[in-house]
Design a protein around this motif. Sequence first.
Motif, PDB file in Angstrom:
ATOM      1  N   ILE A   7     -32.940  13.191  -1.733  1.00 52.15           N
ATOM      2  CA  ILE A   7     -34.617  13.417  -2.297  1.00 52.15           C
ATOM      3  C   ILE A   7     -34.324  14.763  -3.066  1.00 52.15           C
ATOM      4  N   ASP A   8     -35.246  14.693  -4.075  1.00 55.59           N
ATOM      5  CA  ASP A   8     -35.442  15.880  -5.173  1.00 55.59           C
ATOM      6  C   ASP A   8     -36.835  16.010  -5.274  1.00 55.59           C
ATOM      7  N   LYS A  13     -43.208  15.818  -8.994  1.00 58.51           N
ATOM      8  CA  LYS A  13     -42.851  14.510  -8.686  1.00 58.51           C
ATOM      9  C   LYS A  13     -41.655  14.834  -7.509  1.00 58.51           C
ATOM     10  N   ILE A  14     -41.688  13.807  -6.462  1.00 55.35           N
ATOM     11  CA  ILE A  14     -40.484  13.649  -5.379  1.00 55.35           C
ATOM     12  C   ILE A  14     -39.768  12.442  -6.026  1.00 55.35           C
ATOM     13  N   ARG A  30     -39.837   6.806  -6.768  1.00 57.85           N
ATOM     14  CA  ARG A  30     -40.618   8.125  -7.225  1.00 57.85           C
ATOM     15  C   ARG A  30     -41.787   8.227  -6.666  1.00 57.85           C
ATOM     16  N   ARG A  31     -42.632   9.417  -6.372  1.00 55.40           N
ATOM     17  CA  ARG A  31     -43.811   9.635  -5.876  1.00 55.40           C
ATOM     18  C   ARG A  31     -44.210  10.941  -6.585  1.00 55.40           C
ATOM     19  N   VAL A  32     -45.627  10.925  -6.584  1.00 51.97           N
ATOM     20  CA  VAL A  32     -46.144  12.299  -7.138  1.00 51.97           C
ATOM     21  C   VAL A  32     -46.164  13.202  -5.905  1.00 51.97           C
ATOM     22  N   THR A  33     -45.853  14.566  -6.443  1.00 48.18           N
ATOM     23  CA  THR A  33     -45.752  15.708  -5.370  1.00 48.18           C
ATOM     24  C   THR A  33     -47.155  15.729  -5.033  1.00 48.18           C
ATOM     25  N   PRO A  34     -47.619  15.738  -3.686  1.00 48.95           N
ATOM     26  CA  PRO A  34     -49.033  16.309  -3.132  1.00 48.95           C
ATOM     27  C   PRO A  34     -49.243  17.595  -3.591  1.00 48.95           C
ATOM     28  N   ALA A  44     -44.476  11.989   2.630  1.00 48.11           N
ATOM     29  CA  ALA A  44     -44.194  11.234   1.445  1.00 48.11           C
ATOM     30  C   ALA A  44     -42.308  11.135   1.614  1.00 48.11           C
ATOM     31  N   VAL A  45     -41.601  11.997   1.973  1.00 47.16           N
ATOM     32  CA  VAL A  45     -40.419  12.094   1.920  1.00 47.16           C
ATOM     33  C   VAL A  45     -40.234  11.132   3.465  1.00 47.16           C
TER      34      VAL A  45
END
Length: 314
Positions: A7-8, A13-14, A30-34, A44-45
Motif C-alpha cells: 500500500i502506498d 492517492k492511495i 487506486r483510491r483518492v486519499t481522504p 480505505a486501506v
Amino acid sequence: MVLTVGIDIGGTKIAGGVVDETGSILRKERRVTPSRSAAGVEKAVIELVREFRRDHDIAAVGIGAAGFVDAKRSRVLTAPNLGWVDEPLKKTIEAGVGIPVIVENDANAAAWGEYRFGGQFDEDADIICVTVGTGIGGGLIFNGKLYRGAHGVAAEIGHLNVAPGGRPCGCGNRGCWEQYASGNALVRETRQLAADRRTEADVLLALGDGTPEGVEGKHITEAAREGDPVALAAFDSLARWLGLGMADLATTLDPTAFVIGGGVSEAGDLLLGATRRAFLDSLSSADRRSLPAVKLASLGNDAGLIGAADLARY
C-alpha cells in the motif's frame, strides 16, 4: 509463491497491489486519499486489503506512508502533508485485516523497491532515492541495506533547509527543499509565471479553464511537451532546486546513484535532463571526482507499492 499486499499512501492517492516474490504486481487498485483524515485513510486501506484477500492468499501487508515512521515500523509520528500526528497505523490496520502489517516511510519503500527489482544495482550499492510528488521524500540504501537512522526517521530530505527564512512548510519550518522542488512547488511556480506571462502561456492555459488558477500538474507536463515557454520555465526552476539539493546530498553521502521517482518523474527527460545539468553545476569539484548516476525510477509510481510489499516479507 508467497503473496503480500503493498500500500502506498500519498497526499492525493492511495495505491494498493498484490505482489509476488519477484516484484510482479498481480492486481492493483487506486483510491483518492481522504483529505487530512487518518480514519478515512485507514478505512480505505482496510477495504482494499479485504478486497484483495477475497481472491488471493495474502501473507502480510506493507504500508508506505508519507511521513515520519517510528523505529518499530508501527506508528506514523508525523505526516505534514496528511495532517497526522502519532497515528497508530499498524495497530489499526492489523485489527481490521487480521494479518501482519508493517509500516514504512513511503520513500524508503520506493527506494527498497528500486534496489530490489528496478535498477539492476550491485548488491552493495549506495543509492539515494528522491521521490518528487506532493512533497519530496527520500530513501537511503547503504551497502545494500535500507538505512533508517537511530529513530527510524532518516532521509526526510524534503525538509532539508535550502532557503533559510523562505516559504513556510507544513512541518513548521521555512525554506524546506520540498517547497521549491516538489509537485506542489511546480504548480505554484507555474501559476505565478502564467499570471505574469499570460501572452506566452496560451497552450498551458488552454489545457485548464483558461486561468492561472486552473492549471494542474498534468497540464504543466503536457504543455511543456508541446513547447509552452511558461511550462518549460517552470520545469527549469524546479530542476535547478532539485539539482541543488542533490548536490548537497552527494557532497555528504557520495552515492553510487540517485534514483528520481514520484509523480513528477513521469515528465521523463523534461525533468531529468535539466536536473542533471543543475546537479553538475552545483556539485563541488564535479570535474575532478567520480560522479553518481542520475536516473529515473524504472518502476515508476509502482516503486513504493512494490517495495512496501517486499518489506512485509522480512
